[in-house]
Design an enzyme around this catalytic site. Structure first.
Site, PDB file in Angstrom:
ATOM      1  N   THR A  59      58.705  31.839  73.758  1.00 50.10           N
ATOM      2  CA  THR A  59      57.852  32.515  74.734  1.00 50.10           C
ATOM      3  C   THR A  59      57.762  34.007  74.442  1.00 50.10           C
ATOM      4  OG1 THR A  59      58.464  30.871  76.388  1.00 50.10           O
ATOM      5  CG2 THR A  59      57.431  32.880  77.197  1.00 50.10           C
ATOM      6  N   CYS A  60      58.874  34.600  74.070  1.00 52.66           N
ATOM      7  CA  CYS A  60      58.877  36.030  73.748  1.00 52.66           C
ATOM      8  C   CYS A  60      58.004  36.304  72.526  1.00 52.66           C
ATOM      9  CB  CYS A  60      60.300  36.513  73.491  1.00 52.66           C
ATOM     10  SG  CYS A  60      61.420  36.306  74.892  1.00 52.66           S
TER      11      CYS A  60
END
Length: 165
Positions: A59-60
């Protein structure tokens, strides 16, 4: 103290996220060349602070990629991707991905940033890292938008952040 979740499990977050209309706290973080970088280094520009735990999570990494695309379209605006990753890891990731429109900053020597910006994860397996958040600042460092993402594994609301510009 705020609370978010990590895959549904409660996680405490220390500090207070700067709210719309407030003056952003000053900070000193570490750039890719290991030099100290302050908020004042970006004076006169609008700023999008993309804050996250680590570029080594899916996600990052996605948030950095998406903001990199948007950063290339924004006038007088810098996107700062802020995490606890070492500058070497940030540089390696962006180099491998061909991401050149964002500025990576590390909390390596700027741990106070985490609490000053209300993103200091205080419990759970990611304690000591940053919770996922986006803070948008104008040219005078006034907060235009802030979001502490309720579930760390979720992406931020890109549209809301960009609309604040």
């Amino acid at each position: 103290m705020a609370q978010v979740t990590l895959k549904g499990n409660p996680v405490n977050v220390d500090g207070q996220l700067p709210q719309k209309g407030a003056q952003a706290p000053a900070f000193s973080l570490v750039g890719g060349d290991l030099a100290d970088v302050t908020l004042e280094n970006f004076a006169g520009k609008r700023k999008v602070l993309n804050i996250f735990p680590s570029v080594d999570t899916p996600t990052c990494a996605t948030s950095v990629r998406k903001f990199n695309v948007e950063a290339g379209k924004l006038a007088n605006t810098v996107v700062l991707c802020i995490s606890a990753d070492l500058p070497f890891a940030q540089k390696r990731f962006c180099g491998a991905e061909g991401l050149e429109n964002v500025v990576n900053l590390s909390t390596l020597r700027g741990r106070e940033f985490l609490e000053n910006y209300g993103v200091a994860i205080a419990s759970g397996p990611l304690a000591g890292l940053a919770a996922r958040a986006v803070v948008v600042l104008d040219e005078q460092n006034k907060v235009l938008h802030s979001e502490l993402v309720g579930e760390i594994a979720d992406e931020p609301n890109y549209a809301a952040a960009l609309a604040a510009l």
